[in-house]
Design a protein around this motif. Structure first.
Motif, PDB file in Angstrom:
ATOM      1  N   ALA A  90     -18.151 -47.615  37.046  1.00  0.00           N
ATOM      2  CA  ALA A  90     -18.064 -48.836  37.852  1.00  0.00           C
ATOM      3  C   ALA A  90     -19.436 -49.408  38.195  1.00  0.00           C
ATOM      4  O   ALA A  90     -19.620 -50.630  38.233  1.00  0.00           O
ATOM      5  N   ASP A  91     -20.405 -48.538  38.465  1.00  0.00           N
ATOM      6  CA  ASP A  91     -21.738 -49.003  38.852  1.00  0.00           C
ATOM      7  C   ASP A  91     -22.785 -48.742  37.771  1.00  0.00           C
ATOM      8  O   ASP A  91     -23.985 -48.759  38.052  1.00  0.00           O
ATOM      9  N   LYS A  92     -22.331 -48.492  36.562  1.00  0.00           N
ATOM     10  CA  LYS A  92     -23.247 -48.232  35.464  1.00  0.00           C
ATOM     11  C   LYS A  92     -24.049 -49.486  35.141  1.00  0.00           C
ATOM     12  O   LYS A  92     -23.519 -50.598  35.110  1.00  0.00           O
ATOM     13  N   HIS A  93     -25.354 -49.309  34.890  1.00  0.00           N
ATOM     14  CA  HIS A  93     -26.212 -50.451  34.577  1.00  0.00           C
ATOM     15  C   HIS A  93     -25.826 -51.059  33.240  1.00  0.00           C
ATOM     16  O   HIS A  93     -25.410 -50.374  32.305  1.00  0.00           O
ATOM     17  N   ASP A  94     -26.005 -52.379  33.143  1.00  0.00           N
ATOM     18  CA  ASP A  94     -25.753 -53.072  31.883  1.00  0.00           C
ATOM     19  C   ASP A  94     -26.873 -52.775  30.896  1.00  0.00           C
ATOM     20  O   ASP A  94     -28.022 -52.563  31.293  1.00  0.00           O
ATOM     21  N   SER A  95     -26.537 -52.789  29.602  1.00  0.00           N
ATOM     22  CA  SER A  95     -27.565 -52.637  28.583  1.00  0.00           C
ATOM     23  C   SER A  95     -28.428 -53.896  28.567  1.00  0.00           C
ATOM     24  O   SER A  95     -27.925 -55.004  28.696  1.00  0.00           O
ATOM     25  N   GLN A  96     -29.732 -53.725  28.429  1.00  0.00           N
ATOM     26  CA  GLN A  96     -30.667 -54.839  28.480  1.00  0.00           C
ATOM     27  C   GLN A  96     -31.305 -55.107  27.119  1.00  0.00           C
ATOM     28  O   GLN A  96     -31.355 -56.233  26.664  1.00  0.00           O
ATOM     29  N   ASP A  97     -31.835 -54.066  26.503  1.00  0.00           N
ATOM     30  CA  ASP A  97     -32.518 -54.247  25.233  1.00  0.00           C
ATOM     31  C   ASP A  97     -31.529 -54.301  24.080  1.00  0.00           C
ATOM     32  O   ASP A  97     -30.370 -53.903  24.203  1.00  0.00           O
TER      33      ASP A  97
END
Length: 384
Positions: free
Chosen positions: A200-207
């Protein structure tokens, strides 16, 4: 009687394959469809060696994400499969990315991934599994228009992913579903908590998933060692200002790290792969008004030729982070080009130009293509 996915039959009699990346978005899609009673099957693609990427933050489709997708499927009580698409991903996405950069372009590998691996190969797999649709966690909307599905921007424009989906064909779009298009990201996370999902609070992928810390040149040099060929840094007025260690270290619009100083702010205006030149100049030289497109995909529901001949006004998005701006589709030398009414800075060949029928969240995606050449006012496309 159509169900909530515009398909015939009761949810429990309708099999849906969900593309599960291990992130919160696709996990919520699986959870929502399961809660509605659909026969949900989760599929995760292993796109590159997860042993190398298991501890990499901001990546997707490898390592920890595969474990997270498996855990979510277990929590929801749905079958889950991991498919090895490494060789296909390397051929269709990574190699093409490297070749495009070497040619002096600025590629968008996420488009190529959706175009080939996800919405072609995975879609075929979903059909082979007896699914009536493939659902993903992309933030776009689709709905039936005259018997076919049309794609629209999402409610949450900060999460709009339509730029990366312009190459979706009409046949693919008719089979795809995007359950998150009417939600905001905070609402998606709230649903994940309600479903009891640990992501639920996992960071979104950025690269980009195969480019750690955004270091494109490192990846390209590893794949194509011959790509780091030195050349000249040349001013738009013809002066040679210095040398560089390879055009793969530069992108159009770049200002910092040029390695030359003339007493005026300089920007990368274009990259000439044939001569290995990095052409620099003042900011105003970055302004582009006309784009020539290749590999054009049209899903606007009408004839493209008719739209061009009528002088159709559209809204064009030339970068994922920039809003659509007023434009016109025109014909030049028998090919399709786009005129940007107000111009835009820093546009590079290889990027995508996506076309909409309006600027806001109700805008329909008409299609788009990859930018092959650019021109400013008073110059021709051939000159660029």
């Amino acid at each position: 009687m159509l169900n909530s996915l515009d398909l015939e039959g009761r949810p429990e009699d309708t099999r849906i394959v969900v593309a599960m990346s291990g992130g919160v978005d696709s996990s919520v899609v699986a959870g929502l469809l399961k809660r509605e009673g659909y026969d949900v099957v989760g599929v995760t693609l292993q796109l590159y060696d997860h042993g190398e990427a298991i501890h990499r933050k901001g990546a997707c489709c490898a390592g920890q994400d595969i474990h997270d997708a498996r855990d979510v499927a277990a929590r929801l009580g749905i079958p889950h499969y991991v498919l090895d698409y490494e060789s296909r991903f390397r051929e269709a996405v990574i190699d093409r990315f490297a070749e495009s950069y070497i040619a002096g372009e600025t590629p968008v590998p996420c488009v190529a991934c959706n175009q080939t691996v996800k919405f072609s190969d995975l879609l075929d797999t979903a059909r082979n599994l007896g699914a009536q649709a493939l659902a993903t966690g992309h933030y776009v909307r689709s709905r039936l228009v005259n018997g076919h599905r049309a794609m629209y921007r999402p409610v949450d424009l900060d999460r709009d992913q339509s730029y990366f989906l312009f190459a979706t064909t009409q046949d693919q779009l008719d089979f795809l579903r995007f359950p998150l298009g009417g939600l905001t990201k905070p609402e998606t996370r709230a649903i994940a908590r309600d479903l009891g999902l640990e992501v639920a609070d996992k960071h979104d992928s950025q690269d980009i998933c195969f480019v750690p810390q955004g270091k494109y040149a490192d990846v390209i040099e590893k794949l194509k060692p011959e790509a780091a060929a030195a050349g000249d840094i040349v001013h738009v007025d013809g002066r040679v200002l210095g040398r560089h260690a390879g055009i793969i270290h530069f992108t159009v619009g770049q200002r910092k790290g040029l390695g030359v100083a003339t007493g005026e702010p300089l920007f990368v205006i274009r990259l000439d792969a044939a001569s290995r030149q990095v052409v620099v100049g003042p900011r105003e030289a970055l302004i582009t008004h006309r784009l020539m497109l290749r590999d054009l995909n049209w899903i606007g529901g009408t004839s493209l030729d008719a739209e061009v001949d009528s002088g159709r006004m559209v809204f064009a998005k030339v970068r994922s982070s920039r809003p659509p701006q007023a434009a016109m589709i025109v014909r030049q030398d028998g090919r399709i080009a786009v005129e940007l009414l107000d111009g835009e800075q820093g546009i590079a060949p290889g990027q995508a130009c996506v076309l909409y029928d309006g600027p806001g969240d109700k805008a329909r995606v008409l299609g788009g293509g990859f930018i092959e050449a650019t021109a400013s006012l008073g110059t021709s496309l051939a000159a660029e």
